[in-house]
Motif scaffolding. Sequence first.
Motif, PDB file in Angstrom:
ATOM      1  N   VAL A 106       5.569  10.808 -23.389  1.00 21.41           N
ATOM      2  CA  VAL A 106       6.953  10.321 -23.443  1.00 21.41           C
ATOM      3  C   VAL A 106       7.211   9.470 -24.695  1.00 21.41           C
ATOM      4  CG1 VAL A 106       8.760   9.143 -22.110  1.00 21.41           C
ATOM      5  CG2 VAL A 106       6.932  10.341 -20.911  1.00 21.41           C
ATOM      6  N   LEU A 107       6.166   8.921 -25.293  1.00 24.92           N
ATOM      7  CA  LEU A 107       6.317   7.989 -26.420  1.00 24.92           C
ATOM      8  C   LEU A 107       7.171   8.518 -27.570  1.00 24.92           C
ATOM      9  CD1 LEU A 107       2.724   6.432 -26.618  1.00 24.92           C
ATOM     10  CD2 LEU A 107       4.753   5.571 -25.405  1.00 24.92           C
ATOM     11  N   PRO A 108       7.078   9.795 -27.949  1.00 29.12           N
ATOM     12  CA  PRO A 108       7.909  10.273 -29.061  1.00 29.12           C
ATOM     13  C   PRO A 108       9.413  10.213 -28.788  1.00 29.12           C
ATOM     14  CG  PRO A 108       6.089  11.781 -28.693  1.00 29.12           C
ATOM     15  CD  PRO A 108       6.108  10.824 -27.535  1.00 29.12           C
ATOM     16  N   SER A 109       9.790   9.997 -27.535  1.00 30.28           N
ATOM     17  CA  SER A 109      11.203   9.944 -27.164  1.00 30.28           C
ATOM     18  C   SER A 109      11.716   8.535 -26.939  1.00 30.28           C
ATOM     19  CB  SER A 109      11.419  10.765 -25.884  1.00 30.28           C
ATOM     20  OG  SER A 109      11.058  12.102 -26.098  1.00 30.28           O
ATOM     21  N   LEU A 110      10.871   7.542 -27.131  1.00 29.19           N
ATOM     22  CA  LEU A 110      11.210   6.159 -26.799  1.00 29.19           C
ATOM     23  C   LEU A 110      11.196   5.244 -28.021  1.00 29.19           C
ATOM     24  CD1 LEU A 110       8.877   5.811 -23.685  1.00 29.19           C
ATOM     25  CD2 LEU A 110      11.369   6.072 -23.631  1.00 29.19           C
ATOM     26  N   ASP A 111      11.867   4.100 -27.860  1.00 30.75           N
ATOM     27  CA  ASP A 111      11.800   3.032 -28.854  1.00 30.75           C
ATOM     28  C   ASP A 111      10.905   1.894 -28.378  1.00 30.75           C
ATOM     29  OD1 ASP A 111      13.901   3.952 -30.866  1.00 30.75           O
ATOM     30  OD2 ASP A 111      15.006   4.051 -28.978  1.00 30.75           O
ATOM     31  N   PHE A 112      10.759   1.772 -27.050  1.00 31.19           N
ATOM     32  CA  PHE A 112       9.936   0.725 -26.445  1.00 31.19           C
ATOM     33  C   PHE A 112       9.293   1.277 -25.179  1.00 31.19           C
ATOM     34  CE2 PHE A 112      13.703  -1.297 -28.305  1.00 31.19           C
ATOM     35  CZ  PHE A 112      13.142  -2.210 -29.184  1.00 31.19           C
ATOM     36  N   VAL A 113       8.137   0.710 -24.810  1.00 35.02           N
ATOM     37  CA  VAL A 113       7.511   1.068 -23.547  1.00 35.02           C
ATOM     38  C   VAL A 113       6.746  -0.132 -23.010  1.00 35.02           C
ATOM     39  CG1 VAL A 113       5.346   1.978 -24.540  1.00 35.02           C
ATOM     40  CG2 VAL A 113       6.162   2.845 -22.325  1.00 35.02           C
ATOM     41  N   LYS A 114       6.842  -0.333 -21.694  1.00 38.76           N
ATOM     42  CA  LYS A 114       5.997  -1.303 -20.986  1.00 38.76           C
ATOM     43  C   LYS A 114       5.055  -0.478 -20.137  1.00 38.76           C
ATOM     44  CE  LYS A 114       5.902  -2.554 -17.078  1.00 38.76           C
ATOM     45  NZ  LYS A 114       4.945  -2.257 -15.953  1.00 38.76           N
ATOM     46  N   VAL A 115       3.763  -0.716 -20.244  1.00 42.62           N
ATOM     47  CA  VAL A 115       2.781   0.037 -19.477  1.00 42.62           C
ATOM     48  C   VAL A 115       1.867  -0.909 -18.712  1.00 42.62           C
ATOM     49  CG1 VAL A 115       2.781   2.100 -20.943  1.00 42.62           C
ATOM     50  CG2 VAL A 115       1.236   0.206 -21.480  1.00 42.62           C
ATOM     51  N   GLY A 116       1.314  -0.382 -17.634  1.00 44.25           N
ATOM     52  CA  GLY A 116       0.343  -1.114 -16.831  1.00 44.25           C
ATOM     53  C   GLY A 116       0.888  -1.467 -15.469  1.00 44.25           C
ATOM     54  N   PRO A 117       0.036  -1.351 -14.461  1.00 46.74           N
ATOM     55  CA  PRO A 117       0.452  -1.734 -13.112  1.00 46.74           C
ATOM     56  C   PRO A 117       0.556  -3.253 -13.009  1.00 46.74           C
ATOM     57  CG  PRO A 117      -1.880  -1.254 -13.130  1.00 46.74           C
ATOM     58  CD  PRO A 117      -1.351  -0.900 -14.503  1.00 46.74           C
ATOM     59  N   TYR A 118       1.360  -3.711 -12.069  1.00 43.58           N
ATOM     60  CA  TYR A 118       1.402  -5.140 -11.788  1.00 43.58           C
ATOM     61  C   TYR A 118       0.154  -5.510 -11.006  1.00 43.58           C
ATOM     62  CZ  TYR A 118       2.612  -9.615  -9.773  1.00 43.58           C
ATOM     63  OH  TYR A 118       2.589 -10.927  -9.394  1.00 43.58           O
ATOM     64  N   VAL A 119      -0.617  -6.456 -11.528  1.00 41.68           N
ATOM     65  CA  VAL A 119      -1.797  -6.982 -10.837  1.00 41.68           C
ATOM     66  C   VAL A 119      -1.530  -8.462 -10.615  1.00 41.68           C
ATOM     67  CG1 VAL A 119      -4.296  -7.369 -10.943  1.00 41.68           C
ATOM     68  CG2 VAL A 119      -3.311  -5.272 -11.917  1.00 41.68           C
ATOM     69  N   GLU A 120      -1.344  -8.820  -9.358  1.00 40.74           N
ATOM     70  CA  GLU A 120      -0.901 -10.166  -9.005  1.00 40.74           C
ATOM     71  C   GLU A 120      -1.736 -11.267  -9.654  1.00 40.74           C
ATOM     72  OE1 GLU A 120       1.105 -12.126  -5.073  1.00 40.74           O
ATOM     73  OE2 GLU A 120      -0.377 -10.538  -4.794  1.00 40.74           O
ATOM     74  N   GLU A 121      -3.067 -11.120  -9.670  1.00 42.04           N
ATOM     75  CA  GLU A 121      -3.926 -12.168 -10.226  1.00 42.04           C
ATOM     76  C   GLU A 121      -3.739 -12.358 -11.733  1.00 42.04           C
ATOM     77  OE1 GLU A 121      -8.297 -10.484 -10.793  1.00 42.04           O
ATOM     78  OE2 GLU A 121      -7.371  -9.738  -8.949  1.00 42.04           O
ATOM     79  N   PHE A 122      -3.215 -11.339 -12.424  1.00 40.68           N
ATOM     80  CA  PHE A 122      -2.980 -11.435 -13.862  1.00 40.68           C
ATOM     81  C   PHE A 122      -1.538 -11.821 -14.190  1.00 40.68           C
ATOM     82  CE2 PHE A 122      -6.455  -8.096 -13.900  1.00 40.68           C
ATOM     83  CZ  PHE A 122      -7.452  -9.016 -14.148  1.00 40.68           C
ATOM     84  N   GLY A 123      -0.620 -11.595 -13.256  1.00 44.89           N
ATOM     85  CA  GLY A 123       0.766 -11.976 -13.432  1.00 44.89           C
ATOM     86  C   GLY A 123       1.579 -10.958 -14.218  1.00 44.89           C
TER      87      GLY A 123
END
Length: 158
Positions: A106-123
């Motif tokens: 999908v990256l070639p179609s985007l200007d920004f991306v947030k990746v990664g699951p939410y892991v409570e201990e890391f915030g």
Amino acid sequence: MKYLDYKVVFREVPDEIALAINISGCPVHCPGCHSSYLAGDIGEVLDESSLMTLIEASKGITCVSFMGGDADPLNVKRLSDWVHANYPALKTCWYSGRGLDAAAPVLPSLDFVKVGPYVEEFGPLDSPSTNQRFYRIDNSGSAPALEDWTKRFLRKIL
């Protein structure tokens, strides 16, 4: 792909006024997710027609942010391409709960991306220990170049 609601937001994409569209049907199921209600198959179909309606109702935006869509990343790509073709002044962003490898098509179609699951201990993104990453994407070359903007979310401690 369906969406449940949307908001115009100022913090999800640095330096942008973003139309944040909450996409349902999330398959990731992160423990402690603040939007766990988006795991269900609920809401209205998100297609070019409904996306145009949302954009036209959100004057002043500079970015369209797909908040979710991990169940159908190629649809996120298709809609992002549609935004760029029909609203060339708008940028696009995708908030994915998966890793960078899963987001790669999908990256070639985007200007920004947030990746990664939410892991409570890391915030979340504004935590110094977050496992999530936010990237600005430069697609001017032969392959997407990523610039890590995660630190731009850190809270300032007074």
